[in-house]
Design an enzyme around this catalytic site. Structure first.
Site, short mmCIF file in Angstrom:
data_model
loop_
_atom_site.label_atom_id
_atom_site.label_comp_id
_atom_site.label_asym_id
_atom_site.label_seq_id
_atom_site.Cartn_x
_atom_site.Cartn_y
_atom_site.Cartn_z
CB VAL A 72 4.98 -10.98 0.21
CG1 VAL A 72 4.70 -9.79 0.05
CG2 VAL A 72 4.82 -11.67 1.50
N GLY A 73 5.49 -11.35 -2.95
CA GLY A 73 5.62 -10.92 -4.14
C GLY A 73 4.57 -11.14 -5.22
CD GLU B 263 16.23 -0.63 -13.01
OE1 GLU B 263 17.20 -0.99 -13.52
OE2 GLU B 263 15.79 0.42 -13.27
CB CYS C 154 22.65 -5.34 -10.54
SG CYS C 154 22.27 -3.78 -10.20
N GLY D 125 8.85 -14.66 -1.62
CA GLY D 125 8.47 -14.49 -3.05
C GLY D 125 7.12 -14.80 -3.29
CD GLU E 183 23.73 -11.08 -12.19
OE1 GLU E 183 22.57 -11.74 -12.11
OE2 GLU E 183 23.59 -9.85 -12.15
CE LYS F 91 9.36 -10.34 -1.62
NZ LYS F 91 10.22 -10.73 -0.54
N GLY G 123 8.24 -10.93 3.60
CA GLY G 123 7.77 -12.22 3.50
C GLY G 123 8.45 -12.83 2.14
#
Ligand code: NAD
Length: 475
Positions: free
Chosen positions: A213-214, A252, A286, A210, A382, A177, A208
């Site tokens: 689909v995720g 990650e 990142c 989050g 961040e 995804k 798609g």
């Protein structure tokens, strides 16, 4: 010179790759060019039914793929590599268009790096399978099973390749995804898989949202491992969801990496390189070194040098070869960066480098921030934009303390009088990667985080092992 054409048919996608077939999807999601704010493409917006079909296709393909002869598996993957390499220019175009990455950055840091990773990951399959012997035991590594790959928008092809190629090389099958902002380079990798004749169901693509689909992938009983790259908050949710079905997770996540400059280092090179690393991909990296720590006596000198270097970077049209910084990837990301900078300014920080940038699109100038406390939001959180903070330290111990004063631990740098002194300090940093005196990124060395930057490792042999289970066979 790369031609970037937003009108190509390749940017209009309304299907998902499930079990080796392109399946039409009724709903699509528009893809924006962040440099112009124009909607130039579209991608499928898959639902839970399609995700389930993709996972089942991956499960059905697993037995055949995982037991396939190693040399045969490698030959097929080398074909995929060749088909991907043949799409290199198209992938550079997709990256310029969907990420807004300057064409030179898209070429080197996104696409060529991803191609390098495919090649070196597959090199790990050359030769016999590594089998360890402990006394009367053979210790072997078996593929973990069906892998779900969930990736972010900042380096869409690179992030995808890191997971998918290593997992499939390990003998797993994958459902991928990509991020909703940047699905198009993933389609090109899927095209290459189909053209290479990868067996049906080994690689499935379900673009798609989050949650739609995720989340379904993280919950699915037939997924054995979720490999996730993205924000710390979403990653924690994915891990919690996956825990209920005892599936393994690799995370990650974000970073706030320090570049530590010690007495005796090549000061100018250290400062300039840190600015370049902080601003790469418009700060949306990142592992960016976003905190520059210099000897306190040289703080002003460092701030001036960093601001001058940042001021010379070209911000603008990502299709132009001379551009260093393109736009941020979305209006939302621009708003986030602006509000963090505004709060730092209100808190009394000195902000250097503000200048006019193109009004159309999501541009932001590269900034250097000074006069901050180590506990300030701009130092701790961040930003994921072109912002470098500079702090002074009172010697090596203080520099190590400041570098480790972070929830994150993904990357970092040490600049010292010599390699030995640099390595000694690198060992004291609570972070997964440290570059001493500007040493090169190594695509075969493990990459991953400490602390809230996540767990698990990608790249090279370690990256393949991530997708395996260990088995002991007594003989
Ligand atoms: P994000 O966490 O919002 O999204 C990442 C992916 O997760 C996307 O594909 C998204 O659709 C999906 N997702 C969102 N909600 C989900 C849910 N509930 N369940 C399952 N999946 C879900 O992150 P982003 O904004 O796309 O990326 C930026 C972040 O990623 C930054 O924090 C950055 O540091 C991090 N990042 C880390 C690395 C690394 O290697 N450590 C690399 C790149 C980016």
């Amino acid at each position: 010179m790369t031609i970037v054409d937003p009108t190509r048919a390749e940017w209009q996608r309304d299907s998902a790759l499930v079990g080796g077939r392109w399946v039409a999807v009724a709903e699509t999601e528009a893809v924006e060019n962040p440099a112009t704010a124009e909607l130039f493409g579209r991608a499928a917006r898959c639902d839970a039914v399609l995700v389930d079909a993709a996972v089942r296709a991956a499960r059905a393909a697993f037995d055949g793929w995982s037991t396939r002869d190693r040399a045969d598996r490698l030959a097929l993957l080398r074909r995929w590599q060749a088909e991907t390499e043949a799409r290199r220019d198209l992938m550079v175009e997709a990256t310029v268009l969907e990420v807004g990455a300057p064409v030179t950055v898209a070429r080197e840091a996104h696409v060529d790096l991803a191609l390098d990773i495919i090649r070196t990951t597959l090199d790990e399959l050359e030769g016999p399978e590594p089998i360890e012997r402990i006394g009367n035991s053979l210790v072997v590594r078996e593929p973990v099973g069906v892998v779900a790959s969930i990736t972010p928008w900042n380096y869409p092809l690179y992030q995808l390749v890191l997971k998918v190629v290593a997992a499939i090389a390990a003998g797993c099958t994958v459902v991928a995804k990509p991020a909703e902002l940047t699905p198009l380079s993933a389609y090109l990798l899927a095209d290459a898989a189909v053209a290479a004749g990868l067996p049906d169901g080994v690689f499935n693509l379900v673009p798609g949202r989050g949650r739609e689909v995720g989340q379904v992938l993280a919950e699915h009983e037939e997924v054995d491992l979720v490999s996730f790259t993205g924000s710390t908050g979403v990653g924690a949710g994915v891990a919690a969801t996956a825990a209920t079905s005892i599936k393994r997770v690799c995370l990650e996540l974000g970073g706030k990496s320090a570049s530590v400059v010690l007495d005796g280092a090549d000061f100018e090179t250290a400062v300039r390189t840190t600015v370049d690393m902080a601003m790469l991909n418009t700060g949306q990296t990142c592992s960016a070194w976003t905190r520059l720590l210099v000897p306190a006596a040289r703080l002003d000198e460092a701030v001036e040098l960093a601001a001058a270097h940042a001021g010379a970077l070209v911000v603008g049209d990502p299709t132009a070869e001379e551009t260093d910084l393109g736009p941020l990837a979305s209006a939302q990301q621009l708003a986030t960066v602006r509000s963090m900078v505004a709060r730092a300014r209100e808190a009394g920080a000195r902000i250097l480098g503000d200048r006019p940038v193109p009004e159309q699109g999501h541009f932001h100038p590269p900034l250097v921030v000074a006069d901050v406390d180590a506990s300030d939001e701009i130092v701790q959180d961040e930003v994921f934009g072109p912002v470098l903070v500079v702090l002074g330290h009172a010697g090596t111990d203080d520099a190590v303390r400041l570098a480790n004063d972070s929830d994150y631990g993904l990357a970092g740098a040490v600049w010292a009088a010599d390699t030995e002194a640099g390595v000694a300090v690198a060992r004291r940093l609570r972070t997964g990667q440290v570059d001493v005196n500007g040493a090169d990124f190594n695509v075969r060395a493990p990459f991953g985080g400490f602390k809230k930057s996540g767990y698990g490792r990608e790249l090279g042999a370690f990256g393949i092992e991530e997708f395996t289970e260990i088995k002991s066979i007594q003989i």
